[in-house]
Design a protein around this motif. Structure first.
Motif, PDB file in Angstrom:
ATOM      1  N   ALA A   1      -2.441 -13.102  25.340  1.00  0.00           N
ATOM      2  CA  ALA A   1      -3.904 -13.106  25.511  1.00  0.00           C
ATOM      3  C   ALA A   1      -4.313 -12.178  26.650  1.00  0.00           C
ATOM      4  O   ALA A   1      -5.301 -11.432  26.542  1.00  0.00           O
ATOM      5  CB  ALA A   1      -4.394 -14.527  25.779  1.00  0.00           C
ATOM      6  N   GLY A   2      -3.554 -12.201  27.741  1.00  0.00           N
ATOM      7  CA  GLY A   2      -3.858 -11.328  28.878  1.00  0.00           C
ATOM      8  C   GLY A   2      -3.669  -9.860  28.540  1.00  0.00           C
ATOM      9  O   GLY A   2      -4.466  -9.005  28.959  1.00  0.00           O
ATOM     10  N   VAL A   3      -2.629  -9.560  27.780  1.00  0.00           N
ATOM     11  CA  VAL A   3      -2.385  -8.178  27.357  1.00  0.00           C
ATOM     12  C   VAL A   3      -3.487  -7.712  26.405  1.00  0.00           C
ATOM     13  O   VAL A   3      -4.009  -6.595  26.535  1.00  0.00           O
ATOM     14  CB  VAL A   3      -0.993  -8.043  26.696  1.00  0.00           C
ATOM     15  N   ASN A   4      -3.849  -8.574  25.454  1.00  0.00           N
ATOM     16  CA  ASN A   4      -4.910  -8.210  24.501  1.00  0.00           C
ATOM     17  C   ASN A   4      -6.226  -7.896  25.219  1.00  0.00           C
ATOM     18  O   ASN A   4      -6.949  -6.972  24.837  1.00  0.00           O
ATOM     19  CB  ASN A   4      -5.139  -9.340  23.495  1.00  0.00           C
ATOM     20  N   LYS A   5      -6.520  -8.662  26.247  1.00  0.00           N
ATOM     21  CA  LYS A   5      -7.760  -8.443  27.008  1.00  0.00           C
ATOM     22  C   LYS A   5      -7.765  -7.036  27.616  1.00  0.00           C
ATOM     23  O   LYS A   5      -8.793  -6.349  27.634  1.00  0.00           O
ATOM     24  CB  LYS A   5      -7.844  -9.504  28.118  1.00  0.00           C
ATOM     25  N   ALA A   6      -6.601  -6.597  28.106  1.00  0.00           N
ATOM     26  CA  ALA A   6      -6.498  -5.262  28.698  1.00  0.00           C
ATOM     27  C   ALA A   6      -6.520  -4.164  27.643  1.00  0.00           C
ATOM     28  O   ALA A   6      -7.210  -3.147  27.789  1.00  0.00           O
ATOM     29  CB  ALA A   6      -5.216  -5.169  29.530  1.00  0.00           C
ATOM     30  N   THR A   7      -5.758  -4.357  26.557  1.00  0.00           N
ATOM     31  CA  THR A   7      -5.653  -3.282  25.558  1.00  0.00           C
ATOM     32  C   THR A   7      -6.932  -3.129  24.736  1.00  0.00           C
ATOM     33  O   THR A   7      -7.175  -2.058  24.185  1.00  0.00           O
ATOM     34  CB  THR A   7      -4.453  -3.502  24.612  1.00  0.00           C
ATOM     35  N   ARG A   8      -7.745  -4.168  24.659  1.00  0.00           N
ATOM     36  CA  ARG A   8      -9.043  -4.035  23.969  1.00  0.00           C
ATOM     37  C   ARG A   8      -9.933  -3.006  24.654  1.00  0.00           C
ATOM     38  O   ARG A   8     -10.783  -2.390  24.020  1.00  0.00           O
ATOM     39  CB  ARG A   8      -9.767  -5.386  23.927  1.00  0.00           C
ATOM     40  N   LYS A   9      -9.740  -2.837  25.953  1.00  0.00           N
ATOM     41  CA  LYS A   9     -10.496  -1.815  26.695  1.00  0.00           C
ATOM     42  C   LYS A   9      -9.771  -0.468  26.695  1.00  0.00           C
ATOM     43  O   LYS A   9     -10.388   0.584  26.647  1.00  0.00           O
ATOM     44  CB  LYS A   9     -10.715  -2.286  28.136  1.00  0.00           C
ATOM     45  N   LEU A  10      -8.430  -0.539  26.752  1.00  0.00           N
ATOM     46  CA  LEU A  10      -7.638   0.692  26.827  1.00  0.00           C
ATOM     47  C   LEU A  10      -7.607   1.466  25.511  1.00  0.00           C
ATOM     48  O   LEU A  10      -7.846   2.683  25.495  1.00  0.00           O
ATOM     49  CB  LEU A  10      -6.200   0.349  27.257  1.00  0.00           C
ATOM     50  N   TYR A  11      -7.291   0.788  24.404  1.00  0.00           N
ATOM     51  CA  TYR A  11      -7.011   1.498  23.156  1.00  0.00           C
ATOM     52  C   TYR A  11      -8.203   2.268  22.569  1.00  0.00           C
ATOM     53  O   TYR A  11      -7.997   3.331  21.977  1.00  0.00           O
ATOM     54  CB  TYR A  11      -6.426   0.543  22.110  1.00  0.00           C
ATOM     55  N   PRO A  12      -9.442   1.802  22.725  1.00  0.00           N
ATOM     56  CA  PRO A  12     -10.549   2.639  22.243  1.00  0.00           C
ATOM     57  C   PRO A  12     -10.667   3.957  23.017  1.00  0.00           C
ATOM     58  O   PRO A  12     -11.212   4.934  22.519  1.00  0.00           O
ATOM     59  CB  PRO A  12     -11.786   1.761  22.476  1.00  0.00           C
ATOM     60  N   ILE A  13     -10.147   3.977  24.242  1.00  0.00           N
ATOM     61  CA  ILE A  13     -10.191   5.191  25.076  1.00  0.00           C
ATOM     62  C   ILE A  13      -8.929   6.039  24.887  1.00  0.00           C
ATOM     63  O   ILE A  13      -8.990   7.262  24.800  1.00  0.00           O
ATOM     64  CB  ILE A  13     -10.313   4.810  26.578  1.00  0.00           C
ATOM     65  N   ALA A  14      -7.772   5.360  24.830  1.00  0.00           N
ATOM     66  CA  ALA A  14      -6.492   6.079  24.725  1.00  0.00           C
ATOM     67  C   ALA A  14      -5.490   5.228  23.964  1.00  0.00           C
ATOM     68  O   ALA A  14      -5.119   4.154  24.427  1.00  0.00           O
ATOM     69  CB  ALA A  14      -5.961   6.407  26.119  1.00  0.00           C
ATOM     70  N   ASN A  15      -5.062   5.710  22.789  1.00  0.00           N
ATOM     71  CA  ASN A  15      -4.104   4.937  21.985  1.00  0.00           C
ATOM     72  C   ASN A  15      -3.036   5.816  21.343  1.00  0.00           C
ATOM     73  O   ASN A  15      -2.459   5.474  20.323  1.00  0.00           O
ATOM     74  CB  ASN A  15      -4.831   4.102  20.919  1.00  0.00           C
ATOM     75  N   THR A  16      -2.772   6.972  21.971  1.00  0.00           N
ATOM     76  CA  THR A  16      -1.663   7.838  21.547  1.00  0.00           C
ATOM     77  C   THR A  16      -0.872   8.204  22.807  1.00  0.00           C
ATOM     78  O   THR A  16      -1.401   8.104  23.925  1.00  0.00           O
ATOM     79  CB  THR A  16      -2.171   9.138  20.897  1.00  0.00           C
ATOM     80  N   PRO A  17       0.378   8.631  22.647  1.00  0.00           N
ATOM     81  CA  PRO A  17       1.146   9.045  23.828  1.00  0.00           C
ATOM     82  C   PRO A  17       0.427  10.119  24.646  1.00  0.00           C
ATOM     83  O   PRO A  17       0.389  10.053  25.871  1.00  0.00           O
ATOM     84  CB  PRO A  17       2.450   9.565  23.230  1.00  0.00           C
ATOM     85  N   GLU A  18      -0.177  11.097  23.956  1.00  0.00           N
ATOM     86  CA  GLU A  18      -0.869  12.180  24.664  1.00  0.00           C
ATOM     87  C   GLU A  18      -2.068  11.650  25.456  1.00  0.00           C
ATOM     88  O   GLU A  18      -2.284  12.039  26.608  1.00  0.00           O
ATOM     89  CB  GLU A  18      -1.349  13.257  23.670  1.00  0.00           C
ATOM     90  N   ALA A  19      -2.834  10.780  24.823  1.00  0.00           N
ATOM     91  CA  ALA A  19      -4.061  10.284  25.469  1.00  0.00           C
ATOM     92  C   ALA A  19      -3.757   9.408  26.674  1.00  0.00           C
ATOM     93  O   ALA A  19      -4.424   9.504  27.709  1.00  0.00           O
ATOM     94  CB  ALA A  19      -4.907   9.514  24.453  1.00  0.00           C
TER      95      ALA A  19
END
Length: 210
Positions: free
Chosen positions: A45-63
């Motif tokens: 749950a804690g990880v999901n809370k963080a990645t919900r903000k991260l992945y729309p901004i950066a979700n590839t190795p390059e990004a």
């Protein structure tokens, strides 16, 4: 515990949840890999809370690599051990770009060569993303295996080997998820909820609760 009892336990777990899934949220193998690296000693749950903000901004190795370490930490700072994990994710992204054409490898050797990826993380990715038979033993699975006596062992590697040895083959692909979910919500650490457990009569734990 005999084979018949093990079979019945996993038949019941399968009947209750025929298509078990990880509770980590992801839309690509790379997103799953990063989430699993971040989830060590942290809750899904804690990880999901963080990645919900991260992945729309950066979700590839390059990004993610382009964010840089300080940029990534802005998204991961709510997760335990975020300094070390963030550094590993940045290095991991660099290695994927340089050595794997930005693709997550589908074999244990290459996965475990990535920063922050140990045997357990590799097993999760192999099993969940690539649907290979692999048994990632976390605290929930370790507890479940020893309490029920399905596959007791003194350490995680011993439990992993015993699960692979003793579990009927038809259950090996999804057993990881069934055991994690059962350990997380029913066979909990301090006071297992034996009274509401669907395998209570098959479990060989001696100190059952009401």
């Amino acid at each position: 515990m005999n084979k018949q009892k093990r079979t019945e336990i996993f038949q019941r777990l399968r009947a209750e949840n025929p298509n078990p899934q990880t509770e980590l949220e992801y839309n690509s193998t790379f997103e799953l890999l990063v989430a699993v690296v971040l989830s060590a000693q942290a809750t899904d749950a804690g990880v999901n809370k963080a990645t919900r903000k991260l992945y729309p901004i950066a979700n590839t190795p390059e990004a993610i690599f382009a964010l840089g370490l300080d940029g990534l930490k802005e998204y991961t700072k709510t997760i335990g051990l975020y300094n070390t994990k963030s550094a590993n994710v940045i290095k991991l992204c660099q290695q994927l770009i340089e050595n794997h054409n930005s693709q997550v490898p589908d074999n244990r050797e290459d996965l475990e060569a990535l920063p922050g990826v140990g045997r357990k993380t590799a097993n999760v990715v192999l099993n969940t993303a690539f649907r290979q038979i692999a048994m990632a033993v976390d605290t929930h699975i370790f507890r479940f295996s020893n309490r029920t006596k399905v596959a007791p062992g003194k350490n995680v590697l011993e439990v992993e080997k015993n699960l692979m040895k003793f579990l009927p083959k038809e259950f090996l692909l999804d057993a990881h998820h069934w055991m994690i979910l059962h350990g997380r919500y029913t066979c909990i650490a301090r006071k297992p909820r034996c009274g509401s457990c669907i395998i209570e009569d098959l479990c060989e734990f001696k100190e059952k609760t009401e």
